[in-house]
Design a protein around this motif. Structure first.
Motif, PDB file in Angstrom:
ATOM      1  N   PRO A 142     -19.398 -31.240  26.582  1.00 59.92           N
ATOM      2  CA  PRO A 142     -18.653 -32.501  26.579  1.00 59.92           C
ATOM      3  C   PRO A 142     -19.630 -33.671  26.682  1.00 59.92           C
ATOM      4  O   PRO A 142     -20.689 -33.566  27.301  1.00 59.92           O
ATOM      5  CB  PRO A 142     -17.770 -32.406  27.829  1.00 59.92           C
ATOM      6  CG  PRO A 142     -18.390 -31.364  28.691  1.00 59.92           C
ATOM      7  CD  PRO A 142     -19.177 -30.456  27.799  1.00 59.92           C
ATOM      8  N   SER A 198     -15.473 -36.483  25.574  1.00 59.49           N
ATOM      9  CA  SER A 198     -14.979 -35.908  24.323  1.00 59.49           C
ATOM     10  C   SER A 198     -13.951 -34.803  24.552  1.00 59.49           C
ATOM     11  O   SER A 198     -13.274 -34.380  23.609  1.00 59.49           O
ATOM     12  CB  SER A 198     -16.159 -35.359  23.501  1.00 59.49           C
ATOM     13  OG  SER A 198     -16.895 -34.413  24.282  1.00 59.49           O
ATOM     14  N   GLU A 199     -13.835 -34.320  25.773  1.00 61.75           N
ATOM     15  CA  GLU A 199     -12.835 -33.300  26.138  1.00 61.75           C
ATOM     16  C   GLU A 199     -12.637 -33.351  27.648  1.00 61.75           C
ATOM     17  O   GLU A 199     -13.348 -34.042  28.360  1.00 61.75           O
ATOM     18  CB  GLU A 199     -13.303 -31.905  25.700  1.00 61.75           C
ATOM     19  CG  GLU A 199     -14.609 -31.456  26.355  1.00 61.75           C
ATOM     20  CD  GLU A 199     -15.050 -30.084  25.888  1.00 61.75           C
ATOM     21  OE1 GLU A 199     -14.302 -29.105  26.111  1.00 61.75           O
ATOM     22  OE2 GLU A 199     -16.150 -29.986  25.303  1.00 61.75           O
ATOM     23  N   ASN A 231     -10.006 -36.117  30.623  1.00 57.61           N
ATOM     24  CA  ASN A 231     -11.177 -36.587  29.866  1.00 57.61           C
ATOM     25  C   ASN A 231     -11.621 -37.985  30.292  1.00 57.61           C
ATOM     26  O   ASN A 231     -12.435 -38.610  29.627  1.00 57.61           O
ATOM     27  CB  ASN A 231     -10.904 -36.542  28.360  1.00 57.61           C
ATOM     28  CG  ASN A 231      -9.874 -37.563  27.933  1.00 57.61           C
ATOM     29  OD1 ASN A 231      -9.116 -38.097  28.735  1.00 57.61           O
ATOM     30  ND2 ASN A 231      -9.815 -37.823  26.637  1.00 57.61           N
ATOM     31  N   ASP A 262     -17.008 -28.584  31.106  1.00 55.04           N
ATOM     32  CA  ASP A 262     -15.728 -28.333  30.449  1.00 55.04           C
ATOM     33  C   ASP A 262     -15.180 -26.987  30.930  1.00 55.04           C
ATOM     34  O   ASP A 262     -15.815 -26.303  31.751  1.00 55.04           O
ATOM     35  CB  ASP A 262     -15.859 -28.397  28.930  1.00 55.04           C
ATOM     36  CG  ASP A 262     -16.746 -27.309  28.329  1.00 55.04           C
ATOM     37  OD1 ASP A 262     -17.128 -26.361  29.039  1.00 55.04           O
ATOM     38  OD2 ASP A 262     -17.052 -27.420  27.125  1.00 55.04           O
ATOM     39  N   ALA A 267     -21.836 -31.128  30.987  1.00 52.28           N
ATOM     40  CA  ALA A 267     -21.671 -32.364  30.227  1.00 52.28           C
ATOM     41  C   ALA A 267     -23.016 -32.984  29.907  1.00 52.28           C
ATOM     42  O   ALA A 267     -23.971 -32.873  30.676  1.00 52.28           O
ATOM     43  CB  ALA A 267     -20.817 -33.347  31.015  1.00 52.28           C
TER      44      ALA A 267
END
Length: 185
Positions: free
Chosen positions: A13, A39-40, A70, A103, A109
């Motif tokens: 992420p 992004s997630e 997120n 994630d 991340a």
């Protein structure tokens, strides 16, 4: 026949944007709030932070929530003495502080901050004004009825609140202390 469905997630992420506090002047105990969009969805352990550069000093905004989504939120409470009248800045990366941001698949991340909103209007003024100089009357002899004028200069513009009384300077004349009372700007 047996069928296996395997999904592999090897994508880390990443921060996609950073929301910053609204433009304005933040004073003592004001809160600077930041939101990092990933992004997630991510899960957080520990207390990650963000470097917030206020003037020439780096402070840290601490993680306040959002694990499992997120969007992670961070905040910093303005302290006495903080001063930045040309806009705060953020450091380059999220700080893990011995924690983690991952994630659901366990991918760590990516920590660089990108797409940071403009901070030039996010100002901080929690520094009390200080006297920088005092202009005194010219050398000479002053007699009864003459006025001695003093001008006090501060490090920044000030507003005088004389609702509780008139401000004054103590002036020693010989061995007697007199009050030079505030007359205006």
């Amino acid at each position: 026949s047996n069928t296996l469905n395997i999904t592999y997630d090897g994508t880390a992420p990443a921060v996609t944007s950073v929301d910053v506090p609204a433009n304005g002047i933040y004073t003592t105990v004001g809160t600077l709030s930041f939101t990092l969009h990933f992004s997630e969805n991510v899960h957080v352990t520990g207390t990650p932070g963000l470097d917030v550069i206020i003037g020439t000093t780096t402070q840290q905004a601490v993680y306040t929530g959002g694990s499992g989504t997120n969007s992670l939120t961070f905040s910093y409470t303005v302290q006495d003495g903080d001063l930045d009248m040309d806009g705060i800045a953020l450091g380059a990366n999220v700080l893990l502080n011995s924690g983690s941001i991952q994630d659901a698949a366990g991918n760590n991340a990516l920590l660089p901050l990108i797409n940071i909103a403009n901070t030039t209007g996010v100002l901080v003024d929690a520094a009390a004004p200080v006297v920088t100089s005092v202009d005194v009357p010219a050398n000479g002899y002053y007699t009864s009825g003459n006025t001695l004028n003093f001008t006090v200069h501060f490090s920044e513009n000030t507003t005088i609140d004389d609702a509780g009384g008139t401000p004054y300077l103590d002036v020693t004349v010989g061995t007697t202390t007199r009050h030079a009372t505030y007359t205006g700007s």
